[in-house]
Design a protein around this motif. Structure first.
Motif, PDB file in Angstrom:
ATOM      1  N   GLY A  63      45.642  38.608  45.321  1.00  0.00           N
ATOM      2  CA  GLY A  63      45.833  37.281  45.904  1.00  0.00           C
ATOM      3  C   GLY A  63      47.224  37.023  46.426  1.00  0.00           C
ATOM      4  O   GLY A  63      48.222  37.554  45.920  1.00  0.00           O
ATOM      5  N   TYR A  64      47.299  36.157  47.453  1.00  0.00           N
ATOM      6  CA  TYR A  64      48.561  35.717  48.045  1.00  0.00           C
ATOM      7  C   TYR A  64      48.771  34.251  47.678  1.00  0.00           C
ATOM      8  O   TYR A  64      47.929  33.396  47.985  1.00  0.00           O
ATOM      9  CB  TYR A  64      48.516  35.898  49.562  1.00  0.00           C
ATOM     10  N   ALA A  65      49.898  33.957  47.030  1.00  0.00           N
ATOM     11  CA  ALA A  65      50.096  32.636  46.429  1.00  0.00           C
ATOM     12  C   ALA A  65      50.313  31.527  47.445  1.00  0.00           C
ATOM     13  O   ALA A  65      50.113  30.353  47.130  1.00  0.00           O
ATOM     14  CB  ALA A  65      51.285  32.685  45.458  1.00  0.00           C
ATOM     15  N   TYR A  66      50.747  31.854  48.675  1.00  0.00           N
ATOM     16  CA  TYR A  66      51.056  30.810  49.644  1.00  0.00           C
ATOM     17  C   TYR A  66      49.923  30.533  50.630  1.00  0.00           C
ATOM     18  O   TYR A  66      50.131  29.904  51.660  1.00  0.00           O
ATOM     19  CB  TYR A  66      52.336  31.155  50.414  1.00  0.00           C
ATOM     20  N   LEU A  67      48.718  31.011  50.317  1.00  0.00           N
ATOM     21  CA  LEU A  67      47.569  30.566  51.104  1.00  0.00           C
ATOM     22  C   LEU A  67      47.366  29.065  50.904  1.00  0.00           C
ATOM     23  O   LEU A  67      47.749  28.518  49.856  1.00  0.00           O
ATOM     24  CB  LEU A  67      46.310  31.311  50.669  1.00  0.00           C
ATOM     25  N   PRO A  68      46.766  28.359  51.888  1.00  0.00           N
ATOM     26  CA  PRO A  68      46.514  26.922  51.696  1.00  0.00           C
ATOM     27  C   PRO A  68      45.719  26.636  50.424  1.00  0.00           C
ATOM     28  O   PRO A  68      45.935  25.638  49.749  1.00  0.00           O
ATOM     29  CB  PRO A  68      45.732  26.531  52.955  1.00  0.00           C
ATOM     30  N   THR A  69      44.767  27.523  50.079  1.00  0.00           N
ATOM     31  CA  THR A  69      44.002  27.397  48.838  1.00  0.00           C
ATOM     32  C   THR A  69      44.018  28.755  48.127  1.00  0.00           C
ATOM     33  O   THR A  69      43.040  29.509  48.199  1.00  0.00           O
ATOM     34  CB  THR A  69      42.551  26.954  49.126  1.00  0.00           C
ATOM     35  N   PRO A  70      45.112  29.084  47.446  1.00  0.00           N
ATOM     36  CA  PRO A  70      45.226  30.426  46.854  1.00  0.00           C
ATOM     37  C   PRO A  70      44.193  30.718  45.774  1.00  0.00           C
ATOM     38  O   PRO A  70      43.907  31.888  45.503  1.00  0.00           O
ATOM     39  CB  PRO A  70      46.648  30.421  46.267  1.00  0.00           C
ATOM     40  N   ASP A  71      43.631  29.691  45.173  1.00  0.00           N
ATOM     41  CA  ASP A  71      42.649  29.908  44.110  1.00  0.00           C
ATOM     42  C   ASP A  71      41.211  29.978  44.629  1.00  0.00           C
ATOM     43  O   ASP A  71      40.272  30.088  43.833  1.00  0.00           O
ATOM     44  CB  ASP A  71      42.757  28.795  43.066  1.00  0.00           C
ATOM     45  N   ALA A 103      29.580  33.978  62.305  1.00  0.00           N
ATOM     46  CA  ALA A 103      29.523  33.586  63.713  1.00  0.00           C
ATOM     47  C   ALA A 103      28.655  32.357  63.941  1.00  0.00           C
ATOM     48  O   ALA A 103      28.843  31.629  64.914  1.00  0.00           O
ATOM     49  CB  ALA A 103      29.007  34.758  64.552  1.00  0.00           C
ATOM     50  N   SER A 104      27.695  32.101  63.059  1.00  0.00           N
ATOM     51  CA  SER A 104      26.817  30.942  63.217  1.00  0.00           C
ATOM     52  C   SER A 104      27.441  29.654  62.703  1.00  0.00           C
ATOM     53  O   SER A 104      26.892  28.574  62.889  1.00  0.00           O
ATOM     54  CB  SER A 104      25.502  31.197  62.480  1.00  0.00           C
ATOM     55  N   GLY A 105      28.585  29.775  62.029  1.00  0.00           N
ATOM     56  CA  GLY A 105      29.240  28.605  61.455  1.00  0.00           C
ATOM     57  C   GLY A 105      28.950  28.397  59.988  1.00  0.00           C
ATOM     58  O   GLY A 105      29.482  27.461  59.368  1.00  0.00           O
ATOM     59  N   ALA A 106      28.123  29.248  59.407  1.00  0.00           N
ATOM     60  CA  ALA A 106      27.857  29.149  57.967  1.00  0.00           C
ATOM     61  C   ALA A 106      29.137  29.450  57.196  1.00  0.00           C
ATOM     62  O   ALA A 106      29.911  30.344  57.560  1.00  0.00           O
ATOM     63  CB  ALA A 106      26.757  30.125  57.568  1.00  0.00           C
ATOM     64  N   ALA A 107      29.364  28.705  56.131  1.00  0.00           N
ATOM     65  CA  ALA A 107      30.588  28.844  55.342  1.00  0.00           C
ATOM     66  C   ALA A 107      30.268  29.281  53.923  1.00  0.00           C
ATOM     67  O   ALA A 107      29.194  28.979  53.384  1.00  0.00           O
ATOM     68  CB  ALA A 107      31.354  27.524  55.316  1.00  0.00           C
ATOM     69  N   ALA A 108      31.208  30.008  53.336  1.00  0.00           N
ATOM     70  CA  ALA A 108      31.080  30.438  51.944  1.00  0.00           C
ATOM     71  C   ALA A 108      32.473  30.592  51.371  1.00  0.00           C
ATOM     72  O   ALA A 108      33.440  30.827  52.103  1.00  0.00           O
ATOM     73  CB  ALA A 108      30.310  31.755  51.842  1.00  0.00           C
ATOM     74  N   SER A 109      32.603  30.432  50.068  1.00  0.00           N
ATOM     75  CA  SER A 109      33.905  30.585  49.420  1.00  0.00           C
ATOM     76  C   SER A 109      33.709  31.254  48.072  1.00  0.00           C
ATOM     77  O   SER A 109      32.604  31.260  47.511  1.00  0.00           O
ATOM     78  CB  SER A 109      34.598  29.232  49.250  1.00  0.00           C
ATOM     79  N   VAL A 110      34.800  31.800  47.551  1.00  0.00           N
ATOM     80  CA  VAL A 110      34.756  32.509  46.281  1.00  0.00           C
ATOM     81  C   VAL A 110      36.094  32.342  45.581  1.00  0.00           C
ATOM     82  O   VAL A 110      37.140  32.214  46.229  1.00  0.00           O
ATOM     83  CB  VAL A 110      34.432  34.007  46.490  1.00  0.00           C
ATOM     84  N   VAL A 111      36.070  32.304  44.262  1.00  0.00           N
ATOM     85  CA  VAL A 111      37.303  32.278  43.470  1.00  0.00           C
ATOM     86  C   VAL A 111      37.715  33.722  43.217  1.00  0.00           C
ATOM     87  O   VAL A 111      37.010  34.459  42.524  1.00  0.00           O
ATOM     88  CB  VAL A 111      37.091  31.531  42.139  1.00  0.00           C
ATOM     89  N   PRO A 112      38.832  34.190  43.793  1.00  0.00           N
ATOM     90  CA  PRO A 112      39.208  35.595  43.631  1.00  0.00           C
ATOM     91  C   PRO A 112      39.774  35.867  42.243  1.00  0.00           C
ATOM     92  O   PRO A 112      40.549  35.071  41.709  1.00  0.00           O
ATOM     93  CB  PRO A 112      40.282  35.784  44.702  1.00  0.00           C
ATOM     94  N   GLU A 113      39.394  36.982  41.685  1.00  0.00           N
ATOM     95  CA  GLU A 113      39.927  37.402  40.400  1.00  0.00           C
ATOM     96  C   GLU A 113      40.362  38.856  40.507  1.00  0.00           C
ATOM     97  O   GLU A 113      39.637  39.695  41.061  1.00  0.00           O
ATOM     98  CB  GLU A 113      38.872  37.246  39.305  1.00  0.00           C
ATOM     99  N   GLY A 114      41.557  39.132  39.979  1.00  0.00           N
ATOM    100  CA  GLY A 114      42.063  40.494  40.064  1.00  0.00           C
ATOM    101  C   GLY A 114      43.361  40.663  39.321  1.00  0.00           C
ATOM    102  O   GLY A 114      43.870  39.723  38.694  1.00  0.00           O
ATOM    103  N   PRO A 115      43.953  41.854  39.406  1.00  0.00           N
ATOM    104  CA  PRO A 115      45.108  42.176  38.572  1.00  0.00           C
ATOM    105  C   PRO A 115      46.439  41.676  39.103  1.00  0.00           C
ATOM    106  O   PRO A 115      47.448  41.742  38.392  1.00  0.00           O
ATOM    107  CB  PRO A 115      45.096  43.709  38.557  1.00  0.00           C
ATOM    108  N   LEU A 116      46.499  41.170  40.374  1.00  0.00           N
ATOM    109  CA  LEU A 116      47.804  40.831  40.952  1.00  0.00           C
ATOM    110  C   LEU A 116      47.684  39.682  41.928  1.00  0.00           C
ATOM    111  O   LEU A 116      46.771  39.645  42.756  1.00  0.00           O
ATOM    112  CB  LEU A 116      48.390  42.055  41.679  1.00  0.00           C
ATOM    113  N   ARG A 117      48.626  38.736  41.815  1.00  0.00           N
ATOM    114  CA  ARG A 117      48.833  37.723  42.839  1.00  0.00           C
ATOM    115  C   ARG A 117      50.331  37.630  43.066  1.00  0.00           C
ATOM    116  O   ARG A 117      51.113  37.649  42.115  1.00  0.00           O
ATOM    117  CB  ARG A 117      48.269  36.358  42.422  1.00  0.00           C
TER     118      ARG A 117
END
Length: 320
Positions: A194-202, A209-223
């Protein structure tokens, strides 16, 4: 008789307040540290308030110092602008341009293009300030800022230089071991960097292409708060990361990294030149603006941008 403001002391205070260092301010101004200290002390005596908390290890603004900082920066900027306009009327652009840019982008892409600019304008100098954190252009006395983001409205002015593609990437080895996700929901089973300075880092956001949206909470060893700090772990195959093309372009071409989920893209961003409000600009600033427009108009990772001067390329931006 009314006493004139102590403009020199205000300018010295603005420089010390910017870097929170008497030594750095002395170097920037070409003065001795004793002269800088005396100027600040003179201003404190005149205002009847301490502007800094001083210890052997740390310098911090007092409440009065914080209240005076922006006014001091504005005074210094106004003085520099007045001097620059007078100089511009008498010849080629000259003077100092203060430019803020993100750390990784500044080191890899801004610093390398500045030598040609400085050679073309030998009487102009550039003070390049690199930080991934948001910088207050007005309060910090900056002439220009480069911002890589989707910018909202504010009083600042922005010129869009080029679009920047962001992609989810990983090494082929990581993907061979853990599989290639096809939908954002698949990332719940993957290691994410993860990158901490994203607008929504969490939370990572994607759209197809159709405009469908999805999101996920990233989990991993480093931010990390710097994109370059993620590169070793990414290249070592420790996980996936959302990265802008200007960071990963060479790795993609060499096959060291692979785009993942190409049908799902993070929100679009752009490389923008952000400027404090107000015209006209000194010739030295206009010269650097034009140069940066040319320098970043044909980079290999750039996406298409609206023509300069179009309504979409000149608009208001965030005060970052």
């Amino acid at each position: 008789m009314t006493r004139l403001p102590d403009f020199e002391a205000w300018a010295v205070f603005a420089t010390v307040a910017e870097g929170l260092s008497f030594s750095r301010a002395a170097d920037d101004l070409g003065l001795s540290k004793a002269t800088v200290s005396k100027a600040v002390a003179r201003l404190e005596a005149r205002l009847g308030a301490r502007l800094f908390h001083r210890t052997s290890r740390r310098l911090a603004l007092t409440e009065a110092g914080r209240a005076a900082r922006e006014d001091a920066a504005n005074l210094l900027a106004a003085g520099e602008a007045a001097e620059a306009r007078a100089l511009d009327a008498n010849g080629a652009p000259r003077g100092r341009v203060r430019l803020a840019a993100p750390m990784s982008f500044g080191v890899a892409h801004v610093a390398p293009v500045l030598p040609d600019f400085l050679a073309a304008f030998p009487q102009v100098s550039v003070d390049l300030h690199l930080s991934d954190a948001q910088v207050d252009l007005v309060g910090g006395g900056f002439d220009l800022g480069l911002r890589i983001a989707a910018l909202a409205d504010s009083s600042l002015r922005v010129r869009r230089l080029c679009g920047v593609r962001r992609s989810l990437v990983a090494t082929p080895g990581y993907l061979d071991r853990h599989g290639r996700p096809e939908h954002p929901d698949d990332l719940r089973r993957h290691s994410c960097l993860g990158y901490a300075y994203l607008p929504t880092p969490d939370r990572w956001h994607f759209a197809d292409a159709s405009g469908a949206a999805a999101s996920v909470v990233p989990e991993g060893p480093l931010r990390a708060n710097n994109a370059d700090a993620l590169a070793p772990a990414l290249r070592a195959g420790l996980g996936l990361a959302v990265q802008p093309d200007f960071t990963i372009w060479d790795d993609l071409r060499a096959g060291r990294l692979e785009r993942v989920m190409p049908d799902w893209q993070p929100p679009p961003i752009a490389l923008n030149l952000v400027m404090p409000p107000g015209l006209p600009r000194p010739a030295r600033v206009s010269a650097l603006i034009s140069y940066l427009e040319r320098a970043f108009s044909a980079v290999p990772w750039a996406q298409e941008v609206e023509p300069v001067g179009s309504p979409a390329s000149l608009r208001h931006a965030t005060s970052s």
